[in-house]
Design an enzyme around this catalytic site. Structure first.
Site, PDB file in Angstrom:
ATOM      1  N   GLY A  45       0.767  -1.249   0.000  1.00 27.96           N
ATOM      2  CA  GLY A  45       0.000   0.000   0.000  1.00 27.96           C
ATOM      3  C   GLY A  45       0.790   1.286   0.000  1.00 27.96           C
ATOM      4  O   GLY A  45       0.306   2.312  -0.466  1.00 27.96           O
ATOM      5  N   GLU A 100       4.139   3.891   6.351  1.00 26.92           N
ATOM      6  CA  GLU A 100       2.914   3.097   6.138  1.00 26.92           C
ATOM      7  C   GLU A 100       1.928   3.898   5.293  1.00 26.92           C
ATOM      8  O   GLU A 100       1.925   5.127   5.320  1.00 26.92           O
ATOM      9  CB  GLU A 100       2.241   2.845   7.493  1.00 26.92           C
ATOM     10  CG  GLU A 100       2.766   1.636   8.246  1.00 26.92           C
ATOM     11  CD  GLU A 100       1.875   0.419   8.059  1.00 26.92           C
ATOM     12  OE1 GLU A 100       1.244   0.291   6.988  1.00 26.92           O
ATOM     13  OE2 GLU A 100       1.808  -0.383   8.999  1.00 26.92           O
ATOM     14  N   ASP A 101       1.046   3.189   4.620  1.00 27.32           N
ATOM     15  CA  ASP A 101      -0.044   3.850   3.909  1.00 27.32           C
ATOM     16  C   ASP A 101      -1.120   4.308   4.899  1.00 27.32           C
ATOM     17  O   ASP A 101      -1.609   5.424   4.852  1.00 27.32           O
ATOM     18  CB  ASP A 101      -0.659   2.925   2.851  1.00 27.32           C
ATOM     19  CG  ASP A 101      -0.986   1.530   3.382  1.00 27.32           C
ATOM     20  OD1 ASP A 101      -0.657   1.222   4.552  1.00 27.32           O
ATOM     21  OD2 ASP A 101      -1.572   0.733   2.631  1.00 27.32           O
ATOM     22  N   ASP A 104      -4.779   1.636  10.931  1.00 26.14           N
ATOM     23  CA  ASP A 104      -6.199   1.388  11.196  1.00 26.14           C
ATOM     24  C   ASP A 104      -6.312   0.916  12.659  1.00 26.14           C
ATOM     25  O   ASP A 104      -6.380   1.735  13.574  1.00 26.14           O
ATOM     26  CB  ASP A 104      -6.659   0.341  10.165  1.00 26.14           C
ATOM     27  CG  ASP A 104      -8.127  -0.030  10.246  1.00 26.14           C
ATOM     28  OD1 ASP A 104      -8.907   0.744  10.787  1.00 26.14           O
ATOM     29  OD2 ASP A 104      -8.494  -1.108   9.751  1.00 26.14           O
ATOM     30  N   LYS A 132      -6.767   6.309  11.065  1.00 26.34           N
ATOM     31  CA  LYS A 132      -8.179   6.265  11.480  1.00 26.34           C
ATOM     32  C   LYS A 132      -8.189   6.241  13.001  1.00 26.34           C
ATOM     33  O   LYS A 132      -8.139   5.166  13.604  1.00 26.34           O
ATOM     34  CB  LYS A 132      -8.845   4.988  10.958  1.00 26.34           C
ATOM     35  CG  LYS A 132      -8.965   4.878   9.458  1.00 26.34           C
ATOM     36  CD  LYS A 132      -9.642   3.554   9.110  1.00 26.34           C
ATOM     37  CE  LYS A 132      -9.650   3.263   7.641  1.00 26.34           C
ATOM     38  NZ  LYS A 132     -10.089   1.897   7.334  1.00 26.34           N
ATOM     39  N   PHE A 154     -13.615   2.640   4.826  1.00 26.41           N
ATOM     40  CA  PHE A 154     -12.691   1.849   4.027  1.00 26.41           C
ATOM     41  C   PHE A 154     -12.306   2.695   2.810  1.00 26.41           C
ATOM     42  O   PHE A 154     -13.172   3.218   2.116  1.00 26.41           O
ATOM     43  CB  PHE A 154     -13.326   0.530   3.581  1.00 26.41           C
ATOM     44  CG  PHE A 154     -12.384  -0.294   2.766  1.00 26.41           C
ATOM     45  CD1 PHE A 154     -11.343  -0.979   3.377  1.00 26.41           C
ATOM     46  CD2 PHE A 154     -12.502  -0.358   1.388  1.00 26.41           C
ATOM     47  CE1 PHE A 154     -10.439  -1.716   2.627  1.00 26.41           C
ATOM     48  CE2 PHE A 154     -11.604  -1.097   0.637  1.00 26.41           C
ATOM     49  CZ  PHE A 154     -10.568  -1.779   1.250  1.00 26.41           C
ATOM     50  N   VAL A 155     -11.011   2.865   2.577  1.00 21.56           N
ATOM     51  CA  VAL A 155     -10.559   3.746   1.494  1.00 21.56           C
ATOM     52  C   VAL A 155      -9.713   3.006   0.460  1.00 21.56           C
ATOM     53  O   VAL A 155      -9.072   2.001   0.779  1.00 21.56           O
ATOM     54  CB  VAL A 155      -9.775   4.959   2.048  1.00 21.56           C
ATOM     55  CG1 VAL A 155     -10.678   5.847   2.885  1.00 21.56           C
ATOM     56  CG2 VAL A 155      -8.548   4.531   2.867  1.00 21.56           C
ATOM     57  N   ASP A 161      -5.644  -0.576  -1.970  1.00 17.79           N
ATOM     58  CA  ASP A 161      -6.451  -1.407  -2.859  1.00 17.79           C
ATOM     59  C   ASP A 161      -7.757  -1.883  -2.235  1.00 17.79           C
ATOM     60  O   ASP A 161      -7.922  -1.881  -1.018  1.00 17.79           O
ATOM     61  CB  ASP A 161      -5.659  -2.662  -3.248  1.00 17.79           C
ATOM     62  CG  ASP A 161      -5.640  -3.690  -2.109  1.00 17.79           C
ATOM     63  OD1 ASP A 161      -5.203  -3.319  -1.001  1.00 17.79           O
ATOM     64  OD2 ASP A 161      -6.086  -4.833  -2.317  1.00 17.79           O
ATOM     65  N   ARG A 167      -5.262   0.672  -6.806  1.00 14.73           N
ATOM     66  CA  ARG A 167      -3.986   1.235  -6.312  1.00 14.73           C
ATOM     67  C   ARG A 167      -3.493   2.374  -7.201  1.00 14.73           C
ATOM     68  O   ARG A 167      -2.745   3.239  -6.779  1.00 14.73           O
ATOM     69  CB  ARG A 167      -2.903   0.157  -6.278  1.00 14.73           C
ATOM     70  CG  ARG A 167      -3.157  -0.970  -5.297  1.00 14.73           C
ATOM     71  CD  ARG A 167      -1.877  -1.794  -5.120  1.00 14.73           C
ATOM     72  NE  ARG A 167      -2.123  -3.072  -4.474  1.00 14.73           N
ATOM     73  CZ  ARG A 167      -2.207  -3.261  -3.159  1.00 14.73           C
ATOM     74  NH1 ARG A 167      -2.070  -2.233  -2.339  1.00 14.73           N
ATOM     75  NH2 ARG A 167      -2.412  -4.455  -2.659  1.00 14.73           N
TER      76      ARG A 167
HETATM   77  P1  5GP Z   1      -4.015  -2.232  10.909  1.00 10.96           P
HETATM   78  O1  5GP Z   1      -3.050  -3.337  11.260  1.00 10.96           O
HETATM   79  O2  5GP Z   1      -3.578  -0.879  11.424  1.00 10.96           O
HETATM   80  O3  5GP Z   1      -5.420  -2.567  11.321  1.00 10.96           O
HETATM   81  O4  5GP Z   1      -4.098  -2.169   9.353  1.00 10.96           O
HETATM   82  C1  5GP Z   1      -3.059  -1.776   8.609  1.00 10.96           C
HETATM   83  C2  5GP Z   1      -3.133  -2.299   7.193  1.00 10.96           C
HETATM   84  O5  5GP Z   1      -4.477  -2.688   6.814  1.00 10.96           O
HETATM   85  C3  5GP Z   1      -2.729  -1.213   6.263  1.00 10.96           C
HETATM   86  O6  5GP Z   1      -1.347  -1.212   6.027  1.00 10.96           O
HETATM   87  C4  5GP Z   1      -3.550  -1.525   5.020  1.00 10.96           C
HETATM   88  O7  5GP Z   1      -2.851  -2.449   4.229  1.00 10.96           O
HETATM   89  C5  5GP Z   1      -4.798  -2.178   5.552  1.00 10.96           C
HETATM   90  N1  5GP Z   1      -5.905  -1.192   5.690  1.00 10.96           N
HETATM   91  C6  5GP Z   1      -6.393  -0.627   6.811  1.00 10.96           C
HETATM   92  N2  5GP Z   1      -7.409   0.208   6.550  1.00 10.96           N
HETATM   93  C7  5GP Z   1      -7.560   0.179   5.199  1.00 10.96           C
HETATM   94  C8  5GP Z   1      -8.464   0.858   4.291  1.00 10.96           C
HETATM   95  O8  5GP Z   1      -9.336   1.663   4.641  1.00 10.96           O
HETATM   96  N3  5GP Z   1      -8.297   0.575   2.969  1.00 10.96           N
HETATM   97  C9  5GP Z   1      -7.353  -0.303   2.501  1.00 10.96           C
HETATM   98  N4  5GP Z   1      -7.302  -0.491   1.199  1.00 10.96           N
HETATM   99  N5  5GP Z   1      -6.500  -0.955   3.328  1.00 10.96           N
HETATM  100  C10 5GP Z   1      -6.605  -0.705   4.652  1.00 10.96           C
END
Ligand code: 5GP
Length: 176
Positions: A45, A100-101, A104, A132, A154-155, A161, A167
């Site tokens: 991402g 990081e992208d 969450d 978020k 969700f984005v 993606d 992407r």
């Molecule tokens: P976390 O471990 O913080 O819950 O999630 C991190 C990873 O989940 C991010 O690096 C990304 O790959 C994916 N992710 C979390 N939220 C989103 C979202 O809204 N859209 C997309 N496409 N991926 C997300």
């Protein structure tokens, strides 16, 4: 706008992303001075964010990538992290910035920070294009640079993606 089987609407315009990336770049040049940091992008991402951000950096630095996955093509976190590329750069005694992208739940960030911390870097911080705040389940004191705080949507777009699609989009979109 449709990506795979879901409908999305605009959230952040390409021009605003560009402006914010420039601001973060200025901040990083200031904060890392001559410390020769190692930037670690988290694939897939973050690839566009890393590419654009790194072009704003004018201090000596290194760029490498690791690959983690937690979403497995859905729209919510599985809370399981899959380590796809192990990390081979020697970061002992180095200043490390993870890029990081999106943060969450923060599970992925927490996992990677703890894993890299075990290799005794001089410092380790996190930069994420998106955050978020309402979804955050972990305390991440290392998160020093955030592009945009967004609601719990969700984005897709700008590297992010849905089912591996979207992407390539220049703007960021949220699920309707
Ligand atoms: P976390 O471990 O913080 O819950 O999630 C991190 C990873 O989940 C991010 O690096 C990304 O790959 C994916 N992710 C979390 N939220 C989103 C979202 O809204 N859209 C997309 N496409 N991926 C997300």
């Amino acid at each position: 706008m449709k990506v795979a089987d879901l409908e999305f609407e605009p959230l952040i315009k390409a021009g605003d992303i560009e402006k914010r990336v420039k601001e973060i770049g200025i901040q990083l040049n200031e904060d890392y001075g001559n410390s020769h940091p190692v930037f670690v992008g988290v694939l897939n991402g973050s690839f566009l964010f890393v590419a654009d951000l790194i072009k704003q950096i004018d201090i000596p630095c290194e760029v490498t990538f690791t690959k983690l996955a937690s979403y497995y093509g859905g729209t919510s976190s599985t809370r399981k992290i899959r380590d796809d590329i192990d990390f081979i750069v020697d970061i002992k005694g180095r200043d490390v910035l993870i890029i990081e992208d999106i943060v969450d739940t923060g599970n992925t960030a927490r996992y990677l920070l703890d894993k890299l911390k075990a290799q005794n870097p001089a410092s380790i911080k996190l930069c994420s294009l998106l955050l978020k705040p309402a979804a955050l389940e972990n305390k991440i004191d290392e998160l020093k640079y955030v592009g945009f705080e967004i609601p719990n949507h969700f984005v897709v777009g700008y590297g992010l993606d849905y089912k591996e699609m979207g992407r390539n989009l220049r703007d960021i979109y949220k699920k309707v």
